[in-house]
Design an enzyme around this catalytic site. Structure first.
Site, PDB file in Angstrom:
ATOM      1  N   GLY A  48     -11.119 -25.003  32.995  1.00 56.77           N
ATOM      2  CA  GLY A  48     -10.427 -25.987  33.748  1.00 56.77           C
ATOM      3  C   GLY A  48     -10.703 -26.352  35.252  1.00 56.77           C
ATOM      4  O   GLY A  48     -10.926 -27.289  35.740  1.00 56.77           O
ATOM      5  N   ASP A 109       0.545 -22.940  37.034  1.00 57.96           N
ATOM      6  CA  ASP A 109       1.637 -23.285  36.173  1.00 57.96           C
ATOM      7  C   ASP A 109       2.476 -22.272  36.117  1.00 57.96           C
ATOM      8  O   ASP A 109       3.406 -22.038  37.149  1.00 57.96           O
ATOM      9  CB  ASP A 109       1.019 -23.961  34.960  1.00 57.96           C
ATOM     10  CG  ASP A 109       2.218 -24.593  33.999  1.00 57.96           C
ATOM     11  OD1 ASP A 109       2.850 -25.231  34.655  1.00 57.96           O
ATOM     12  OD2 ASP A 109       2.226 -24.524  32.861  1.00 57.96           O
ATOM     13  N   GLY A 111       1.977 -19.232  36.190  1.00 60.89           N
ATOM     14  CA  GLY A 111       1.534 -18.052  37.091  1.00 60.89           C
ATOM     15  C   GLY A 111       0.814 -17.123  36.238  1.00 60.89           C
ATOM     16  O   GLY A 111       0.027 -16.109  36.966  1.00 60.89           O
TER      17      GLY A 111
HETATM   18  P1  5GP Z   1      -0.450 -20.636  33.691  1.00 60.54           P
HETATM   19  O1  5GP Z   1      -1.037 -19.291  33.146  1.00 60.54           O
HETATM   20  O2  5GP Z   1      -0.232 -20.665  35.204  1.00 60.54           O
HETATM   21  O3  5GP Z   1       0.690 -21.044  33.057  1.00 60.54           O
HETATM   22  O4  5GP Z   1      -1.496 -21.783  33.312  1.00 60.54           O
HETATM   23  C1  5GP Z   1      -2.581 -22.064  34.017  1.00 60.54           C
HETATM   24  C2  5GP Z   1      -3.481 -22.773  33.059  1.00 60.54           C
HETATM   25  O5  5GP Z   1      -2.793 -23.567  32.231  1.00 60.54           O
HETATM   26  C3  5GP Z   1      -4.349 -23.516  34.002  1.00 60.54           C
HETATM   27  O6  5GP Z   1      -5.503 -22.923  34.267  1.00 60.54           O
HETATM   28  C4  5GP Z   1      -4.551 -24.831  33.023  1.00 60.54           C
HETATM   29  O7  5GP Z   1      -5.694 -24.517  32.482  1.00 60.54           O
HETATM   30  C5  5GP Z   1      -3.445 -24.863  32.274  1.00 60.54           C
HETATM   31  N1  5GP Z   1      -2.543 -25.868  32.667  1.00 60.54           N
HETATM   32  C6  5GP Z   1      -1.331 -25.717  33.214  1.00 60.54           C
HETATM   33  N2  5GP Z   1      -0.830 -26.929  33.369  1.00 60.54           N
HETATM   34  C7  5GP Z   1      -1.678 -27.777  32.935  1.00 60.54           C
HETATM   35  C8  5GP Z   1      -1.554 -29.415  33.016  1.00 60.54           C
HETATM   36  O8  5GP Z   1      -0.479 -29.996  33.527  1.00 60.54           O
HETATM   37  N3  5GP Z   1      -2.706 -29.715  32.453  1.00 60.54           N
HETATM   38  C9  5GP Z   1      -3.930 -29.059  31.913  1.00 60.54           C
HETATM   39  N4  5GP Z   1      -4.759 -29.840  31.412  1.00 60.54           N
HETATM   40  N5  5GP Z   1      -3.461 -27.784  31.925  1.00 60.54           N
HETATM   41  C10 5GP Z   1      -2.799 -27.249  32.245  1.00 60.54           C
HETATM   42 MG    MG Z   2      -7.446 -23.046  33.300  1.00 59.65          MG
END
Ligand code: 5GP
Ligand code: MG
Length: 185
Positions: A48, A109, A111
């Site tokens: 991403g 998101d 984390g």
């Molecule tokens: P976390 O581990 O913080 O929950 O998620 C981080 C990863 O989830 C980010 O690097 C991203 O790849 C994915 N992610 C979280 N929220 C979104 C979103 O709203 N859209 C997309 N496309 N990916 C998300």
């Molecule tokens: Mg990501």
């Protein structure tokens, strides 16, 4: 009721190309100000972060900062939901021991991804680790971590574009859009 979900791509961008550019120029000034002539290693979290990271290092260049660049490939998502299970699919090639590292991700998101990656890089004996994300969804956090540099704090919506995908699509959009998931009965 079937398991089918249909998606609705909102027509109005959440953030336009111009809004992203303007904010990123400010963020890079913050990063440059905090760097005291140390050499930086920038580690992007694939996939991403690729577009954000490319624009970020070009702005660092304009500010006369010339980092080493590498990526880790960490994944946890399927569709619009985190599977909760993190995988390091590809390791860095560079040695970060005794280096000042800036981790770059698209969005913070729950984390978990950033925490996992930060701990991994600390284990690799980096001298100092800071973190930079384009987007932050503070209301979704389940593990205690914040980024040192945040582009935009946003509500709990699912964003695509500017590197972010929905099931592999929309990464190529030059702006950020929102997808609504609609359950179809
Ligand atoms: P976390 O581990 O913080 O929950 O998620 C981080 C990863 O989830 C980010 O690097 C991203 O790849 C994915 N992610 C979280 N929220 C979104 C979103 O709203 N859209 C997309 N496309 N990916 C998300
Ligand atoms: Mg990501």
């Amino acid at each position: 009721m079937t398991e089918n979900n249909s998606i609705n791509f909102q027509r109005e961008p959440l953030l336009t190309e111009t809004e992203i550019k303007v904010r990123m120029a400010e963020m890079v000034l913050e990063i440059a100000r905090d760097l005291q002539h140390e050499e930086l290693t920038v580690i992007g979290i694939l996939r991403g972060s690729f577009m954000f990271m490319a624009d970020l290092v070009r702005l660092l260049y304009v500010n006369d900062i010339h980092p080493l660049i590498d990526f880790v490939f960490v994944t946890s998502y399927e569709g619009t939901e985190s599977t909760g299970h993190l995988n390091l699919l590809r390791d860095m090639s560079l040695d970060v021991k005794d280096r000042k590292v800036l981790i770059v991700d698209d969005i913070l998101d729950t984390g978990r991804t950033l925490k996992f990656t930060k701990e991994y890089i600390i284990e690799r004996e980096a001298m100092e680790v800071s973190t930079c994300v384009l987007l932050d969804k503070p209301s979704r956090r389940t593990v205690p971590i914040n980024a040192d540099y945040v582009g935009f704090s946003i509500n709990d919506v699912f964003v695509v574009g500017y590197g972010l995908d929905y099931n592999g699509r929309y990464r190529d959009l030059p702006y950020l859009g929102v997808i609504d998931c609609v359950e179809v009965e």
